[in-house]
Write a protein that holds these residues in place. Structure first.
Motif, PDB file in Angstrom:
ATOM      1  N   ASP A  47       0.839  -1.192   0.000  1.00 23.59           N
ATOM      2  CA  ASP A  47       0.000   0.000   0.000  1.00 23.59           C
ATOM      3  C   ASP A  47       0.876   1.245   0.000  1.00 23.59           C
ATOM      4  O   ASP A  47       2.009   1.240   0.508  1.00 23.59           O
ATOM      5  N   VAL A  48       0.321   2.357  -0.514  1.00 20.63           N
ATOM      6  CA  VAL A  48       1.117   3.585  -0.581  1.00 20.63           C
ATOM      7  C   VAL A  48       1.499   4.076   0.807  1.00 20.63           C
ATOM      8  O   VAL A  48       2.583   4.643   0.996  1.00 20.63           O
ATOM      9  N   THR A  49       0.631   3.867   1.806  1.00 23.59           N
ATOM     10  CA  THR A  49       0.968   4.320   3.154  1.00 23.59           C
ATOM     11  C   THR A  49       2.114   3.501   3.736  1.00 23.59           C
ATOM     12  O   THR A  49       3.048   4.054   4.331  1.00 23.59           O
ATOM     13  N   ILE A  50       2.062   2.176   3.566  1.00 23.90           N
ATOM     14  CA  ILE A  50       3.144   1.318   4.058  1.00 23.90           C
ATOM     15  C   ILE A  50       4.419   1.610   3.280  1.00 23.90           C
ATOM     16  O   ILE A  50       5.519   1.674   3.848  1.00 23.90           O
ATOM     17  N   GLN A  51       4.301   1.798   1.961  1.00 26.53           N
ATOM     18  CA  GLN A  51       5.468   2.119   1.145  1.00 26.53           C
ATOM     19  C   GLN A  51       6.135   3.394   1.628  1.00 26.53           C
ATOM     20  O   GLN A  51       7.366   3.454   1.780  1.00 26.53           O
ATOM     21  N   ALA A  52       5.341   4.424   1.896  1.00 24.32           N
ATOM     22  CA  ALA A  52       5.909   5.690   2.350  1.00 24.32           C
ATOM     23  C   ALA A  52       6.611   5.533   3.691  1.00 24.32           C
ATOM     24  O   ALA A  52       7.673   6.121   3.926  1.00 24.32           O
ATOM     25  N   GLN A  53       6.036   4.742   4.599  1.00 26.23           N
ATOM     26  CA  GLN A  53       6.666   4.521   5.902  1.00 26.23           C
ATOM     27  C   GLN A  53       7.994   3.786   5.755  1.00 26.23           C
ATOM     28  O   GLN A  53       8.979   4.119   6.428  1.00 26.23           O
ATOM     29  N   ILE A  54       8.036   2.780   4.877  1.00 24.77           N
ATOM     30  CA  ILE A  54       9.266   2.010   4.703  1.00 24.77           C
ATOM     31  C   ILE A  54      10.352   2.865   4.058  1.00 24.77           C
ATOM     32  O   ILE A  54      11.522   2.824   4.464  1.00 24.77           O
ATOM     33  N   LEU A  55       9.989   3.672   3.063  1.00 21.52           N
ATOM     34  CA  LEU A  55      10.985   4.541   2.431  1.00 21.52           C
ATOM     35  C   LEU A  55      11.500   5.583   3.413  1.00 21.52           C
ATOM     36  O   LEU A  55      12.701   5.892   3.450  1.00 21.52           O
ATOM     37  N   GLU A  56      10.593   6.124   4.227  1.00 29.33           N
ATOM     38  CA  GLU A  56      11.013   7.091   5.250  1.00 29.33           C
ATOM     39  C   GLU A  56      11.957   6.428   6.255  1.00 29.33           C
ATOM     40  O   GLU A  56      12.972   7.009   6.662  1.00 29.33           O
ATOM     41  N   LEU A  57      11.631   5.184   6.636  1.00 29.50           N
ATOM     42  CA  LEU A  57      12.485   4.443   7.568  1.00 29.50           C
ATOM     43  C   LEU A  57      13.871   4.228   6.983  1.00 29.50           C
ATOM     44  O   LEU A  57      14.887   4.442   7.665  1.00 29.50           O
ATOM     45  N   LEU A  58      13.955   3.817   5.716  1.00 33.19           N
ATOM     46  CA  LEU A  58      15.259   3.588   5.090  1.00 33.19           C
ATOM     47  C   LEU A  58      16.062   4.878   5.013  1.00 33.19           C
ATOM     48  O   LEU A  58      17.282   4.871   5.255  1.00 33.19           O
ATOM     49  N   ARG A  59      15.403   5.998   4.691  1.00 29.76           N
ATOM     50  CA  ARG A  59      16.120   7.277   4.646  1.00 29.76           C
ATOM     51  C   ARG A  59      16.658   7.652   6.019  1.00 29.76           C
ATOM     52  O   ARG A  59      17.796   8.108   6.150  1.00 29.76           O
TER      53      ARG A  59
END
Length: 682
Positions: free
Chosen positions: A206-218
């Motif tokens: 999902d876009v919300t989970i995707q955004a959280q994971i990308l933010e976490l990696l950054r």
């Protein structure tokens, strides 16, 4: 609402780390091949890479271009048939290809770690989360017992998993897709790697989970100055994450540039075609550009430019001579014989939007207060102790020639709605009417004439097509079962006509599903649905796992079929760019109920429900000049077996009031077509 740090701030921090960071990985002329009989088929041919501490290099390209093979080759994790005939891979100055396997085990996880594409198959299903984290901690940090458990808790908390203490004792099958991906990231980070390889870390999320994971990696990259090799085919993810971008095609890197240069002045024809095939929230296109043909097979690599057969600019030199690297600007190089190709190629703009299509007078499909509740049974006697309210009062209408997009996070009930409409799942209540006739309660024989009027295109064509049946048998099966009259023409001719309608040759009827690419299999699934001449087609995530080039072909096909045949689509997806391109209306679903509905312009340009606003804020954009503010939703989606009192969204909503906690909001009409269920508008 609190906004997260903007994209510009994140990338700027990454670039500062890169400027001061040391060179972590240097790859020179890497070649990877796979044994086939007595010959070797080259999958990666002369790849050069470099990654510094704190830098993210995005490796972009279609499926079959060699991206994952490159990543596995760097870690020496190739399958048994894999070979590395030549090249050099240096990590922190050490030649990894020359290391004995015992030393290489210390590099994997400790120096370089990998987030694999599919966590469900990469995590061990018979070991708990705590056990799998403990293995890495013991191997690379020497931690056991209480110290290992404490560190495991820290890692799970760092990747955003609530109630980490309980999750340590759970197995992968007990976790959602987003949580499994977080566990995979925690396992990769457990050995404190200096370089992280992320292979499609957000595909099908999902876009919300995707955004959280990308933010976490950054965030983790900024804290630990990790280098990162990000493998993806999503240009929006590249725009958010990359410092530099390398485009791969048929085993070779064909263009490499800094992020800003890549998104403003891409030069290679292949790169430009990828941009042109991309639906964008900021540009509602007519017909998307597509890339003709396919990536050449390993057994048939051309001697000249490998993209020549699919390139509209190719000339004689391209077909006989492979292009060398050419520097076109600082940090920007490409393999192409063309000296001056325009720097921007876009799809043909439409005059107005897809939402401007005329609506029919009468509804083809009418759904009123549809409910699907699954019983929860426990004990020896399997008594019902509760219900999972998968769909809890959904109402919608759909006219001929129109597309209604049903969007929301995984688990909200979208697919269950589609299956209940088709009577593949028994409804617990409510009404479903097709062409004015009630479907609920009909006997099987009475339902047969209506069955041909509605069909479904499933998310995974490989799983939904019988591998033991030929394509012709698959398409003809529905025609036989529903007794479709082919009006004098032979069955074989009718199947050939349907295949031609979806852009496949008649000869495909004699082949089997495994002989086709992912995009072609999806065309076969569409042909199977069309063979019975339906009025309504329910499309369940038909493009979620496809490359942007193949996705463009499928979207163009669906749009042309709708224009030619007047089909109505219920399009289930979490890809808002696809919604913007194809749909006329949008319904946003949360925990079994529709919380906002309207035309595409009303919902996507002026969202009124806090949940819709959060979803749209998480959509990755290819615009690198506009700061991205992500609205983080706290916590996890509640269980439909025990939904919260009042508004189901209030535990995650920063604007929740006392009324939100006490009662579910009624429907408020904001216009003749735009409705919302939120106390902020009541």
């Amino acid at each position: 609402m609190n906004a997260e740090p903007t994209l510009g701030e994140n990338v700027a921090g990454s670039e500062r780390a890169t400027q001061s960071g040391q060179r972590l990985l240097e790859v020179a002329n890497l070649r990877i091949a796979f044994a086939s009989g007595r010959s070797l088929l080259a999958a990666v041919d002369g790849v050069d890479l470099r990654i510094a501490a704190g830098e993210t290099l995005a490796l972009l390209g279609e499926s079959g271009c060699g991206k994952s093979a490159t990543a596995l080759g760097l870690l020496r994790l190739l399958p048994a048939a894999g070979r590395i005939p030549g090249g050099e891979v240096r990590f922190e100055g050490r030649d990894l290809l020359a290391l004995p396997e015992a030393e290489m085990r210390g590099v994997r996880g400790g120096g370089m770690a990998m987030i694999f594409q599919e966590p469900a198959t990469s995590l061990n299903p018979v070991l708990t989360v705590g056990h799998q984290l403990g293995e890495v901690l013991e191997r690379h940090l020497g931690l056991r017992g209480t110290p290992a458990r404490e560190r495991s808790l820290e890692l799970l908390t760092a990747v955003g998993i609530a109630d980490a203490q309980r999750r340590l004792g759970e197995y992968p099958f007990q976790l959602s897709g987003g949580m499994k991906q977080r566990v995979m990231i925690a396992v990769a980070l457990a050995g404190n790697p200096r370089l992280l390889i992320a292979d499609e870390p957000t595909t099908a999320l999902d876009v919300t989970i995707q955004a959280q994971i990308l933010e976490l990696l950054r965030r983790l990259q900024g804290e630990h100055a990790m280098g990162m090799l990000l493998i993806t085919h999503d240009l929006g993810v590249v725009a958010q994450m990359a410092t530099r971008v390398a485009v791969m095609y048929a085993g070779q890197i064909v263009e490499e540039a800094p992020r800003e240069v890549f998104f403003s002045a891409a030069r290679h024809p292949y790169t430009q075609k990828l941009f042109a095939a991309l639906p964008d929230l900021a540009r509602r296109g007519g017909r998307l550009d597509t890339i003709p043909g396919q990536v050449p097979p390993l057994s048939g690599m051309p001697s000249g430019c490998r993209f020549a057969s699919r390139c509209e600019h190719a000339w004689e030199r391209c077909r006989r001579q492979a292009p060398e690297w050419r520097q076109v600007a600082v940090g920007h190089r490409l393999r192409c014989h063309l000296d001056a190709l325009p720097a921007a190629v876009t799809g043909t703009p439409a005059a107005g939007g897809s939402s401007a299509a005329p609506a029919a007078d009468a509804a083809l499909l009418s759904v009123d207060e549809l409910r699907v509740h699954f019983p929860i049974r426990r004990g020896i006697l399997q008594r019902t102790v509760g219900h999972v309210r998968a769909v809890d009062g959904v109402s919608l209408e759909l006219a001929r020639g129109r597309t209604l997009a049903l969007v929301g996070e995984s688990g909200c009930g979208k697919t269950t709605v589609g299956k209940a409409i088709l009577q593949l799942i028994a409804a617990s209540g409510g009404s479903v009417r097709l062409l004015g006739q009630e479907l609920g309660g009909l006997a099987r024989g009475a339902r047969r004439p209506l069955r041909r009027r509605m069909q479904m295109i499933f998310q995974d064509p490989f799983a939904s097509l019988n591998p033991r049946m030929s394509v012709g048998e698959i398409i003809g099966e529905g025609m036989s079962a529903l007794r479709i009259d082919v009006q004098g023409q032979g069955r074989a001719a009718a199947i050939a006509a349907v295949l031609e309608q979806v852009g496949l040759e008649a000869a495909a009827a004699g082949r089997y599903p495994h002989e086709f690419s992912g995009g072609q299999r999806q065309r076969i699934a569409i042909a199977r649905a069309l063979a019975v001449q339906p009025d309504l087609v329910i499309c369940d995530e038909p493009t979620s796992a496809l490359d942007v080039s193949v996705q463009a072909q499928i979207l163009n096909l669906l749009a042309s079929l709708q224009a030619d045949l007047g089909l109505a689509y219920l399009f289930i997806t979490h890809n808002f760019a696809v919604v913007d391109h194809l749909a006329h209306e949008v319904a946003v679903m949360y925990l079994g109920r529709i919380v906002e509905r309207g035309t595409v312009d009303e919902v996507l340009r002026s969202p009124q429900h806090p949940y819709t606003q959060a979803l749209l804020s998480a959509v990755p954009s290819v615009r690198v000049d506009t700061p991205v503010e992500f609205i983080r939703l706290p916590g996890e989606t509640p269980s439909p077996a025990n939904p919260p009192l009042g508004c189901h969204f209030h535990p995650r909503c920063r604007q929740a009031s006392a009324a939100c906690r006490e009662r579910y909001p009624a429907t408020t009409s904001l216009s003749g077509t735009h409705t919302v269920r939120c106390h902020l508008h009541s």
